[in-house]
Design a protein around this motif. Structure first.
Motif, mmCIF file in Angstrom:
data_model
loop_
_atom_site.group_PDB
_atom_site.id
_atom_site.type_symbol
_atom_site.label_atom_id
_atom_site.label_comp_id
_atom_site.label_asym_id
_atom_site.label_seq_id
_atom_site.Cartn_x
_atom_site.Cartn_y
_atom_site.Cartn_z
ATOM 1 N N ALA A 28 0.809 -1.226 0.000
ATOM 2 C CA ALA A 28 0.000 0.000 0.000
ATOM 3 C C ALA A 28 0.838 1.271 0.000
ATOM 4 O O ALA A 28 0.297 2.358 -0.184
ATOM 5 N N THR A 29 2.153 1.142 0.228
ATOM 6 C CA THR A 29 3.036 2.319 0.280
ATOM 7 C C THR A 29 4.282 2.013 -0.554
ATOM 8 O O THR A 29 5.345 1.729 -0.001
ATOM 9 N N GLY A 33 9.908 1.199 -3.730
ATOM 10 C CA GLY A 33 9.694 -0.195 -4.112
ATOM 11 C C GLY A 33 10.555 -1.201 -3.377
ATOM 12 O O GLY A 33 10.682 -2.348 -3.823
ATOM 13 N N TYR A 35 10.060 -2.824 -0.432
ATOM 14 C CA TYR A 35 9.254 -3.984 -0.010
ATOM 15 C C TYR A 35 8.774 -4.755 -1.245
ATOM 16 O O TYR A 35 8.819 -5.985 -1.297
ATOM 17 N N PHE A 77 -4.729 5.177 0.390
ATOM 18 C CA PHE A 77 -5.149 3.895 0.993
ATOM 19 C C PHE A 77 -6.648 3.690 0.866
ATOM 20 O O PHE A 77 -7.117 2.560 0.752
ATOM 21 N N GLU A 215 -6.423 8.431 6.810
ATOM 22 C CA GLU A 215 -6.038 7.506 5.748
ATOM 23 C C GLU A 215 -5.599 6.152 6.325
ATOM 24 O O GLU A 215 -5.892 5.111 5.751
#
Ligand SMILES: C[S@@+](CC[C@H](N)C(=O)[O-])C[C@H]1O[C@@H](n2cnc3c(N)ncnc32)[C@H](O)[C@@H]1O
Length: 316
Positions: A28-29, A33, A35, A77, A215
């Protein structure tokens, strides 16, 4: 400027998500990149979200390295469930949130997040909506002092709001360092404090500009509504206001909240847990990571596994 964002608690995130080949995971975050790449390397697919359009070059590089396994959706989100539905995937096996700003955002003076670098007083992750300058130049004393206290945990919120309102009559605020100076003066200078006197004010404005806490709640609820049974939710936070929200959400949804409130409707107490905690409490960075990345100092990781029970919000 430093290099791209160094992912925090990466090994712990992957351990808690436990992605397998063929799994579908929402990052989601997306950020730079970090993760996402580690998840893709396990053979899982990733639907990434980010509301900051400037992450696109990082997304292009990932798409190039993992063709057909990755897509980026530019959304906050609150758009998670819709993004997943649009993907056409049948199951969601994991969702990970790495809350807050990236070091790219903090390091670029022109984004206006930092009281250490002169830039426009902006702070909008998405580049849209009300900026930090709009808030300090137009909000009344009461609401301004309120967010400084609530989101910055600033004890001198009234004094700072007064100084801001006084100053903006002659010169509306446009620059970060200008605001930082006015806050510093309002608090009587540095007085040997280890952190800059404007730290709390900047944190409060950032949270307000991006509705970060609203959020976060919307994202957790969307993950609950979207994750398949057995799917894993992993959340990394960087300050106590955020961690409190995640802890309360998971404690409640896992049926570990102490007693029912006498004000709570009976239905709330009889709902079945929608999550099982993966472990008690929060994980933190180890000594090696702290030495390499001071940003990891305040990081807290919480994780839970989705049960078969309906999402609580839908059951209300
Ligand atoms: C801490 S960084 C993530 C870094 C990432 N884990 C990595 O390894 O590179 C947070 C990212 O999430 C994005 N973000 C923060 N709040 C968001 C929200 N409510 N909706 C969508 N994206 C958000 C920010 O724009 C930023 O790029």
């Amino acid at each position: 400027m430093s290099g791209p964002h160094a992912p925090v608690l990466l090994a712990e995130v992957i351990e808690a998500l436990a992605p397998k080949p063929g799994d579908v995971v929402v990052d989601a975050t997306f950020g730079a990149g970090g993760y996402t790449r580690a998840i893709l390397a396990t053979g899982a697919e990733v639907i990434a979200l980010d509301r900051d359009p400037t992450v696109q070059p990082h997304a292009d590089a990932v798409a190039n390295d993992f063709p057909g396994k990755f897509q980026l959706v530019r959304t906050p989100f609150s758009g998670l469930a819709e993004a997943f539905a649009d993907s056409g995937k049948a199951r969601l096996d994991g969702a990970v949130f790495d809350i807050g700003v990236s070091s790219m955002q903090l390091d670029q003076a022109e984004r206006g997040f930092s009281f250490m670098r002169d830039g426009p007083l902006d702070m909008r992750m998405s580049g849209e909506g009300e900026s930090a300058a709009d808030i300090v130049n137009t909000w009344d004393h009461g609401p301004l002092a309120h967010i400084l206290k609530l989101y910055g945990e600033e004890r001198q919120s009234g004094r700072i709001a007064t100084a801001i309102l006084r100053r903006r009559i002659s010169h509306p605020f446009t620059r970060t360092l200008d605001l930082a100076e006015v806050v510093e003066k309002a608090l009587g200078g540095r007085r040997g404090a280890p952190t800059h006197p404007a730290t709390r004010t900047f944190q409060a404005l950032r949270i307000a500009v991006n509705d970060e806490l609203g959020e976060l709640t919307a994202g957790l609820e969307a993950a609950e509504a979207t994750l398949s049974p057995g799917g894993r939710l992993v959340v990394v936070t960087f300050h106590s206001l955020e961690d409190r929200i995640v802890k309360a959400f998971l404690t409640e949804r896992s049926g570990n909240a102490p007693g029912g409130s006498r004000h709570a409707p009976v239905a709330v107490e009889t709902r079945k847990p929608s999550f099982v905690l993966s472990f008690k409490g929060a994980r933190e960075a180890g000594a090696a990571e702290l030495a390499a990345n001071p940003r990891a100092r305040s990081a807290r990781l919480r994780a839970a596994v989705r049960t078969e029970a309906p999402a609580w919000r839908a059951a209300a």
